[in-house]
Design an enzyme around this catalytic site. Structure first.
Site, mmCIF file in Angstrom:
data_model
loop_
_atom_site.group_PDB
_atom_site.id
_atom_site.type_symbol
_atom_site.label_atom_id
_atom_site.label_comp_id
_atom_site.label_asym_id
_atom_site.label_seq_id
_atom_site.Cartn_x
_atom_site.Cartn_y
_atom_site.Cartn_z
ATOM 1 N N TYR A 121 0.823 -1.219 0.000
ATOM 2 C CA TYR A 121 0.000 0.000 0.000
ATOM 3 C C TYR A 121 0.858 1.271 0.000
ATOM 4 C CZ TYR A 121 -3.622 -3.295 1.449
ATOM 5 O OH TYR A 121 -4.471 -4.370 1.534
ATOM 6 N N SER B 273 8.267 -1.422 -19.340
ATOM 7 C CA SER B 273 7.855 -0.096 -19.781
ATOM 8 C C SER B 273 8.524 0.283 -21.095
ATOM 9 C CB SER B 273 8.266 0.909 -18.702
ATOM 10 O OG SER B 273 8.066 2.221 -19.163
ATOM 11 N N TYR C 174 14.696 4.846 -13.173
ATOM 12 C CA TYR C 174 13.496 4.007 -13.241
ATOM 13 C C TYR C 174 13.573 3.038 -14.426
ATOM 14 C CZ TYR C 174 8.750 2.654 -14.476
ATOM 15 O OH TYR C 174 7.646 1.924 -14.837
ATOM 16 N N LYS D 18 13.913 -1.275 -14.799
ATOM 17 C CA LYS D 18 13.030 -2.138 -15.598
ATOM 18 C C LYS D 18 13.857 -2.990 -16.570
ATOM 19 C CE LYS D 18 9.069 -1.142 -13.937
ATOM 20 N NZ LYS D 18 8.268 -2.146 -13.262
ATOM 21 N N ASN E 231 2.639 13.816 -11.710
ATOM 22 C CA ASN E 231 3.599 14.072 -12.785
ATOM 23 C C ASN E 231 3.034 13.786 -14.162
ATOM 24 O OD1 ASN E 231 5.816 14.635 -11.000
ATOM 25 N ND2 ASN E 231 5.840 12.449 -10.529
ATOM 26 N N ASN E 232 2.108 12.817 -14.225
ATOM 27 C CA ASN E 232 1.642 12.376 -15.539
ATOM 28 C C ASN E 232 0.475 13.209 -16.039
ATOM 29 O OD1 ASN E 232 2.524 9.322 -14.232
ATOM 30 N ND2 ASN E 232 3.470 10.093 -16.086
HETATM 31 P P1 NAD Z 1 0.981 1.741 -8.864
HETATM 32 O O1 NAD Z 1 1.925 2.485 -8.008
HETATM 33 O O2 NAD Z 1 -0.431 2.188 -8.884
HETATM 34 O O3 NAD Z 1 0.996 0.192 -8.476
HETATM 35 C C1 NAD Z 1 2.120 -0.444 -7.923
HETATM 36 C C2 NAD Z 1 1.659 -1.169 -6.672
HETATM 37 O O4 NAD Z 1 2.785 -1.823 -6.082
HETATM 38 C C3 NAD Z 1 1.095 -0.198 -5.621
HETATM 39 O O5 NAD Z 1 -0.123 -0.696 -5.153
HETATM 40 C C4 NAD Z 1 2.148 -0.200 -4.515
HETATM 41 O O6 NAD Z 1 1.586 -0.007 -3.256
HETATM 42 C C5 NAD Z 1 2.754 -1.574 -4.680
HETATM 43 N N1 NAD Z 1 4.143 -1.682 -4.214
HETATM 44 C C6 NAD Z 1 5.164 -0.828 -4.452
HETATM 45 N N2 NAD Z 1 6.290 -1.294 -3.879
HETATM 46 C C7 NAD Z 1 5.962 -2.462 -3.277
HETATM 47 C C8 NAD Z 1 6.699 -3.421 -2.541
HETATM 48 N N3 NAD Z 1 8.008 -3.266 -2.281
HETATM 49 N N4 NAD Z 1 6.044 -4.521 -2.077
HETATM 50 C C9 NAD Z 1 4.719 -4.691 -2.306
HETATM 51 N N5 NAD Z 1 3.983 -3.816 -2.997
HETATM 52 C C10 NAD Z 1 4.597 -2.718 -3.488
HETATM 53 O O7 NAD Z 1 1.583 1.726 -10.326
HETATM 54 P P2 NAD Z 1 0.941 1.195 -11.658
HETATM 55 O O8 NAD Z 1 0.780 2.347 -12.556
HETATM 56 O O9 NAD Z 1 -0.196 0.314 -11.378
HETATM 57 O O10 NAD Z 1 2.154 0.348 -12.220
HETATM 58 C C11 NAD Z 1 2.264 -1.046 -12.019
HETATM 59 C C12 NAD Z 1 3.571 -1.531 -12.619
HETATM 60 O O11 NAD Z 1 3.598 -1.187 -14.000
HETATM 61 C C13 NAD Z 1 4.809 -0.887 -12.004
HETATM 62 O O12 NAD Z 1 5.818 -1.870 -11.932
HETATM 63 C C14 NAD Z 1 5.181 0.192 -12.990
HETATM 64 O O13 NAD Z 1 6.554 0.461 -12.967
HETATM 65 C C15 NAD Z 1 4.782 -0.466 -14.298
HETATM 66 N N6 NAD Z 1 4.492 0.507 -15.359
HETATM 67 C C16 NAD Z 1 3.582 1.505 -15.147
HETATM 68 C C17 NAD Z 1 3.313 2.429 -16.144
HETATM 69 C C18 NAD Z 1 2.355 3.562 -15.937
HETATM 70 O O14 NAD Z 1 2.402 4.538 -16.678
HETATM 71 N N7 NAD Z 1 1.451 3.491 -14.950
HETATM 72 C C19 NAD Z 1 3.977 2.328 -17.373
HETATM 73 C C20 NAD Z 1 4.883 1.301 -17.557
HETATM 74 C C21 NAD Z 1 5.144 0.390 -16.551
HETATM 75 C C1 WQD Z 2 2.753 12.656 -21.551
HETATM 76 C C2 WQD Z 2 2.892 13.923 -22.398
HETATM 77 C C3 WQD Z 2 4.521 15.469 -21.559
HETATM 78 C C4 WQD Z 2 2.365 16.395 -17.850
HETATM 79 C C5 WQD Z 2 5.730 8.585 -18.230
HETATM 80 C C6 WQD Z 2 6.970 7.858 -17.783
HETATM 81 C C7 WQD Z 2 7.012 6.489 -18.386
HETATM 82 C C8 WQD Z 2 5.731 5.690 -18.148
HETATM 83 C C9 WQD Z 2 4.511 6.494 -18.436
HETATM 84 C C10 WQD Z 2 6.072 4.165 -16.325
HETATM 85 C C11 WQD Z 2 4.340 14.362 -22.605
HETATM 86 C C12 WQD Z 2 3.151 16.066 -21.490
HETATM 87 C C13 WQD Z 2 2.758 15.871 -19.076
HETATM 88 C C14 WQD Z 2 2.001 17.764 -17.769
HETATM 89 C C15 WQD Z 2 2.435 17.976 -20.135
HETATM 90 N N1 WQD Z 2 5.620 5.261 -16.799
HETATM 91 N N2 WQD Z 2 2.787 16.659 -20.190
HETATM 92 N N3 WQD Z 2 2.048 18.504 -18.915
HETATM 93 O O1 WQD Z 2 6.355 11.109 -20.048
HETATM 94 O O2 WQD Z 2 5.165 9.734 -21.794
HETATM 95 O O3 WQD Z 2 5.732 8.719 -19.625
HETATM 96 O O4 WQD Z 2 4.576 7.782 -17.837
HETATM 97 O O5 WQD Z 2 6.706 3.316 -16.877
HETATM 98 O O6 WQD Z 2 8.105 5.846 -17.846
HETATM 99 O O7 WQD Z 2 8.085 8.605 -18.185
HETATM 100 O O8 WQD Z 2 3.917 10.409 -19.731
HETATM 101 O O9 WQD Z 2 1.906 11.486 -18.852
HETATM 102 O O10 WQD Z 2 4.156 12.256 -18.012
HETATM 103 O O11 WQD Z 2 3.478 12.805 -20.344
HETATM 104 O O12 WQD Z 2 2.456 18.694 -21.116
HETATM 105 O O13 WQD Z 2 1.659 18.270 -16.707
HETATM 106 O O14 WQD Z 2 2.253 15.002 -21.708
HETATM 107 O O15 WQD Z 2 5.480 16.407 -21.910
HETATM 108 O O16 WQD Z 2 4.423 14.899 -23.891
HETATM 109 P P1 WQD Z 2 5.377 10.072 -20.359
HETATM 110 P P2 WQD Z 2 3.340 11.759 -19.131
#
Ligand code: NAD
Ligand code: WQD
Length: 352
Positions: free
Chosen positions: A34, A137, A161, A165, A211-212
């Site tokens: 969590y 990712s 990060y 991965k 951030n996203n």
């Molecule tokens: P999230 O943070 O919502 O989910 C990750 C979950 O893992 C959370 O519930 C957190 O509490 C749990 N967690 C973290 N560290 C832990 C630990 N040490 N032990 C047990 N639980 C732990 O993130 P998400 O967006 O659902 O992402 C899930 C996976 O997908 C992550 O590995 C993330 O890196 C990867 N991923 C996410 C995105 C994205 O944009 N959301 C993109 C590419 C890859």
């Molecule tokens: C999308 C677009 C920004 C915020 C990130 C991680 C990546 C993956 C997914 C885990 C870009 C623009 C964003 C804002 C903006 N996560 N933007 N104003 O950067 O493609 O990927 O999330 O694996 O590792 O880097 O996604 O949603 O941050 O940005 O203009 O406030 O929106 O510049 O063009 P990104 P993002």
């Protein structure tokens, strides 16, 4: 019933995937610390699950714990065997995902993302469970590669990060190579997962600073944040704003279900890395326009400097995933905007 361990199953992608797997009849044991989620997800999944209350309890168990806790992991695998439901596969979501935080606190990211995966994989070996779907990712690709990005692109992450991965993918490859025919591994390389379940009952609940783009957009729509800052209007794209491959979270959840099915069915599925994206690029301005149209709202925005580390364009070549898994993203940008906003409207404070 097939028994699956889902690490990080309370999180954004994990919770939507759990729902998809529950509906397809799997028995799920979830471990989550969590650190970035809430135990309240259990009630939400329960009420979304169409089976009886009793059968939800029979199909779903959530354990609070850390994947770095070897003793706990051992007890989970052991209990499953004692209950005559040995864990057949793991879907490994648990980890930390903030690019920015990973740069400021690299040792934490290596410890959790890589150290945690090593602990998990060692216990899996010990208990003869060698099927894993790993959350990778698109951020691991060389940012100079031209989209559409295929799985053949060079792996060259530029932030901690992404490096963690890529390191886990490498480790998984070594396991596969050394114990051929034994480990079955699928790395799913996600592009930009966004949106929410169409009920608006589960969705993305970011803790701390957002951030996203998509969660930020939701907050601007709700009025919690005054305006969206668009990072750059001079990118070499059609309208000058960054282009990404936004994929609906339920399409991503479905890809996990199909990957798991593939892994458990195909005896020699071996080692696979699959891009999970729609194959279509959308600019920030295009996303805003669709969001405004679908939700009849106005998103105020300003242009600011480019964000360090950003690329102009990133979208997937997804043919390998579609042909291998028989997967196809079914939802479009309008679905993403409608469902994402519904979640925000119904849950302005997330799960709290
Ligand atoms: P999230 O943070 O919502 O989910 C990750 C979950 O893992 C959370 O519930 C957190 O509490 C749990 N967690 C973290 N560290 C832990 C630990 N040490 N032990 C047990 N639980 C732990 O993130 P998400 O967006 O659902 O992402 C899930 C996976 O997908 C992550 O590995 C993330 O890196 C990867 N991923 C996410 C995105 C994205 O944009 N959301 C993109 C590419 C890859
Ligand atoms: C999308 C677009 C920004 C915020 C990130 C991680 C990546 C993956 C997914 C885990 C870009 C623009 C964003 C804002 C903006 N996560 N933007 N104003 O950067 O493609 O990927 O999330 O694996 O590792 O880097 O996604 O949603 O941050 O940005 O203009 O406030 O929106 O510049 O063009 P990104 P993002």
């Amino acid at each position: 019933m097939r028994s699956i361990l889902v690490t990080g199953g309370a999180g954004f992608i994990g919770s939507h995937t759990c729902l998809e797997l529950l509906k397809n009849g799997y028995y799920l044991i979830v471990i989550d610390s969590y650190i970035n989620s809430s135990p309240k997800i259990v009630q939400r999944l329960n009420s979304l699950f169409s089976g009886s209350r009793q059968s939800f309890k029979e199909q779903f168990k959530l354990i609070k714990g850390d994947i770095r806790d070897k003793i706990l992991l051992e007890s989970i695998f052991k209990d499953a065997i004692n209950n005559k439901m040995p864990i057949e596969a793991v879907i490994h979501f648990a980890g930390l995902k903030s690019v920015e935080e990973s740069v400021f606190n690299p040792s934490l990211y290596w410890e959790v993302n890589v150290g945690g995966s090593i602990t998990l994989l060692r216990i899996m070996e010990q208990y003869n469970c060698r099927n894993i779907v790993f959350s990778s990712s698109a951020t691991i690709y060389n940012c100079n590669c031209k989209s559409p990005l295929s799985e053949e692109c060079e792996i060259k992450p530029i932030n901690t990060y992404g490096q963690t991965k890529a390191a886990v993918e490498n480790l998984l490859f070594s396991l596969y190579k050394n114990k051929r025919m034994d480990w079955r591994i699928i790395n799913l390389r996600y592009f930009n997962p966004v949106g929410a379940h169409s009920s608006g009952m589960i969705g993305e609940d970011p803790r701390g600073e957002i951030n996203n783009l998509f969660p930020y957009l939701n907050r601007v729509a709700s009025g919690a944040i005054k305006e969206l800052r668009i990072f750059g209007n001079n990118w070499p794209t059609l309208d000058g704003t960054g282009v990404r491959d936004y994929i609906h979270i339920m399409d991503l959840a479905n890809a996990h279900y199909l990957a798991l099915k593939y892994l458990l069915k195909k005896k020699n599925s071996g080692f696979l890395s699959l891009n999970i994206g729609t194959g279509k690029g959308t600019s920030v301005l295009e996303l805003i326009k669709t969001y405004e149209e679908v939700n009849s709202c106005k998103i105020p925005f300003i242009f600011v400097d480019r964000r360090p580390g950003d690329v102009a364009i990133s979208f997937a070549k997804n043919n390998l995933a579609t042909s291998t898994l028989g997967w196809k993203p079914k939802r479009d940008l309008s679905d993403i905007c409608r469902d994402g906003w519904k979640w925000e409207k119904l849950n302005p404070n997330g799960y709290t």
